[in-house]
Design an enzyme around this catalytic site. Structure first.
Site, PDB file in Angstrom:
ATOM      1  N   ASN A   1       0.135   2.639   1.132  1.00  0.00           N
ATOM      2  CA  ASN A   1       1.206   1.850   1.747  1.00  0.00           C
ATOM      3  C   ASN A   1       2.508   2.528   1.339  1.00  0.00           C
ATOM      4  O   ASN A   1       2.937   2.422   0.188  1.00  0.00           O
ATOM      5  CB  ASN A   1       1.132   0.411   1.212  1.00  0.00           C
ATOM      6  CG  ASN A   1       2.316  -0.420   1.660  1.00  0.00           C
ATOM      7  OD1 ASN A   1       3.120   0.018   2.482  1.00  0.00           O
ATOM      8  ND2 ASN A   1       2.418  -1.627   1.113  1.00  0.00           N
TER       9      ASN A   1
ATOM     10  N   LYS B   1       5.392   1.817   2.211  1.00  0.00           N
ATOM     11  CA  LYS B   1       6.531   0.877   2.205  1.00  0.00           C
ATOM     12  C   LYS B   1       7.694   1.520   2.985  1.00  0.00           C
ATOM     13  O   LYS B   1       7.432   2.285   3.911  1.00  0.00           O
ATOM     14  CB  LYS B   1       6.894   0.481   0.778  1.00  0.00           C
ATOM     15  CG  LYS B   1       5.639  -0.026   0.021  1.00  0.00           C
ATOM     16  CD  LYS B   1       5.905  -0.705  -1.258  1.00  0.00           C
ATOM     17  CE  LYS B   1       4.574  -1.179  -1.866  1.00  0.00           C
ATOM     18  NZ  LYS B   1       4.716  -1.910  -3.093  1.00  0.00           N
TER      19      LYS B   1
ATOM     20  N   HIS C   1       1.344  -8.745   2.993  1.00  0.00           N
ATOM     21  CA  HIS C   1       1.716  -8.106   1.730  1.00  0.00           C
ATOM     22  C   HIS C   1       2.672  -9.033   0.964  1.00  0.00           C
ATOM     23  O   HIS C   1       3.506  -9.710   1.565  1.00  0.00           O
ATOM     24  CB  HIS C   1       2.377  -6.749   1.992  1.00  0.00           C
ATOM     25  CG  HIS C   1       2.537  -5.944   0.746  1.00  0.00           C
ATOM     26  ND1 HIS C   1       3.569  -6.160  -0.153  1.00  0.00           N
ATOM     27  CD2 HIS C   1       1.780  -4.952   0.214  1.00  0.00           C
ATOM     28  CE1 HIS C   1       3.430  -5.320  -1.172  1.00  0.00           C
ATOM     29  NE2 HIS C   1       2.355  -4.571  -0.974  1.00  0.00           N
TER      30      HIS C   1
ATOM     31  N   GLU D   1       5.274  -8.469  -0.629  1.00  0.00           N
ATOM     32  CA  GLU D   1       6.705  -8.234  -0.368  1.00  0.00           C
ATOM     33  C   GLU D   1       7.135  -8.922   0.921  1.00  0.00           C
ATOM     34  O   GLU D   1       8.262  -9.400   1.031  1.00  0.00           O
ATOM     35  CB  GLU D   1       6.979  -6.715  -0.329  1.00  0.00           C
ATOM     36  CG  GLU D   1       7.009  -6.142  -1.735  1.00  0.00           C
ATOM     37  CD  GLU D   1       6.599  -4.679  -1.836  1.00  0.00           C
ATOM     38  OE1 GLU D   1       6.621  -3.963  -0.823  1.00  0.00           O
ATOM     39  OE2 GLU D   1       6.234  -4.267  -2.960  1.00  0.00           O
TER      40      GLU D   1
ATOM     41  N   GLU E   1      -3.920  -7.773  -4.779  1.00  0.00           N
ATOM     42  CA  GLU E   1      -2.721  -7.168  -5.357  1.00  0.00           C
ATOM     43  C   GLU E   1      -1.992  -8.196  -6.219  1.00  0.00           C
ATOM     44  O   GLU E   1      -1.155  -8.955  -5.711  1.00  0.00           O
ATOM     45  CB  GLU E   1      -1.784  -6.681  -4.244  1.00  0.00           C
ATOM     46  CG  GLU E   1      -2.398  -5.618  -3.356  1.00  0.00           C
ATOM     47  CD  GLU E   1      -1.349  -4.686  -2.751  1.00  0.00           C
ATOM     48  OE1 GLU E   1      -1.579  -3.483  -2.774  1.00  0.00           O
ATOM     49  OE2 GLU E   1      -0.298  -5.167  -2.286  1.00  0.00           O
TER      50      GLU E   1
ATOM     51  N   GLY F   1       4.193  -2.065  -8.562  1.00  0.00           N
ATOM     52  CA  GLY F   1       5.386  -1.271  -8.871  1.00  0.00           C
ATOM     53  C   GLY F   1       5.885  -1.447 -10.296  1.00  0.00           C
ATOM     54  O   GLY F   1       7.012  -1.064 -10.612  1.00  0.00           O
TER      55      GLY F   1
ATOM     56  N   SER G   1       0.030  -0.634  -9.170  1.00  0.00           N
ATOM     57  CA  SER G   1       0.148   0.457 -10.136  1.00  0.00           C
ATOM     58  C   SER G   1      -1.150   1.244 -10.320  1.00  0.00           C
ATOM     59  O   SER G   1      -1.419   1.765 -11.409  1.00  0.00           O
ATOM     60  CB  SER G   1       0.670  -0.058 -11.490  1.00  0.00           C
ATOM     61  OG  SER G   1       1.936  -0.675 -11.312  1.00  0.00           O
TER      62      SER G   1
END
Ligand code: 13P
Length: 297
Positions: A44, A46, A128, A130, A202, A208, A248
């Site tokens: 991904n 992003k 996702h 985010e 996730e 991240g 990560s």
């Protein structure tokens, strides 16, 4: 031990349910065997990249003759240039990071599933964290997007995961259950090919942050996800759905994580932007699949 007992109880319940429903027991020869699921590594990107970045990435990437399914999800606008830049013979599928659930109309800035397919996408990341947290995507919107993807022949990669506070308060399973129920609750017969439905676990605290879930934490959550899918549909369906870990993941931890029974690969952010790291992860996933290491309760 509790986890093991829960797993056995689940399997027995599923076998009984499926036997009663169909008049014959499910095919047990393949269903407990992880090798029926092809390992997968999806990147991904992003909101990263550019035309030059895509061209260089495609030049540096070599994915040939692998047993792992490899997927790149760039920003949608870069899909066509990525598709053109990948050398003939590269075994890479393309995906997108989001879609709109309507097929067309006055939705400024959005892309429909069929447009994304036309642009070369095979997979679509849905829900996702985010998008959930920064763009206010509700469970209901996630469900509509997942259904739109399936109806339009895009394979969804459904993201689920708990926050730091939810884990700390012991709510991880409750959160995962709620997200799965909301997103998948409308799937009905005929069910899609389970090989085309992917779930990504996730945990928000690992995205991240450099803080990866331990192999045991990932396995525990991902085994719960598979059990829940089994309860909702059938045991054999759940055995064929791929569940990826994201948060990560990198070349240093990929082998250990991918060696766990219910970890079928990764949805990777940062490390997916570096072709060398990404190729190293493909090797680790492939290696773990061949060794079939921990992959037991
Ligand atoms: P990182 O691998 O950068 O933690 O991102 C994970 C992710 O959000 C993939 O969708």
């Amino acid at each position: 031990m509790d986890d093991f007992r829960r797993k056995i109880e689940n399997i027995v319940r599923q076998v009984v349910t499926e036997t009663l429903a169909s008049g014959q027991p499910p095919d047990l020869r393949s269903s407990g065997d992880y090798s029926v699921r092809r390992m997968m590594l999806a990147a991904n990107w992003k909101m990263n990249g550019s035309v030059d970045f895509v061209r260089n990435y495609a030049m540096d990437l070599t994915v040939v003759g692998h047993d792992v399914e490899v997927v790149l999800c760039p920003p949608a606008v870069l899909l066509p240039v990525l598709a053109q830049s990948l050398a003939v013979g590269q075994q890479v599928e393309l995906g997108v990071q989001d879609l709109h659930y309507e097929s067309d109309g006055a939705y400024t800035g959005e892309h429909s599933a069929s447009m994304l397919r036309d642009a070369g996408a095979i997979y679509a990341i849905v829900g996702h964290s985010e998008r959930r947290s920064m763009f206010g995507e509700s469970d209901d919107v996630v469900r509509k997007k997942l259904m739109a993807a399936i109806v339009n022949d895009l394979r969804p990669i459904l993201c689920v995961g708990e926050s730091d506070e939810e884990r700390a308060s012991g709510s991880t399973f409750r959160v995962l259950r709620a997200q799965l129920t909301a997103a998948l609750g409308e799937l009905a017969s005929p069910l899609p090919d389970p090989g085309n439905v992917v779930v990504a676990y996730e945990p928000l605290w690992a995205i991240g942050t450099g803080q990866t879930a331990t192999a045991q934490q990932a396995q525990e959550a991902m085994s719960f996800i598979r059990d829940r899918i089994g309860e909702m549909f059938s045991w054999s369906f759940a055995q064929a759905v791929r569940i990826l870990y994201g948060g990560s993941a990198n070349p240093d931890n990929a082998f250990e994580l991918a060696s766990m029974e219910d970890v079928d690969g990764f949805l990777v952010g940062g490390a997916g932007l570096d072709p060398k790291k990404f190729m190293s992860m493909i090797d680790s996933v492939s290696h773990a699949a061949k060794e079939g290491v921990v992959r037991a309760g």
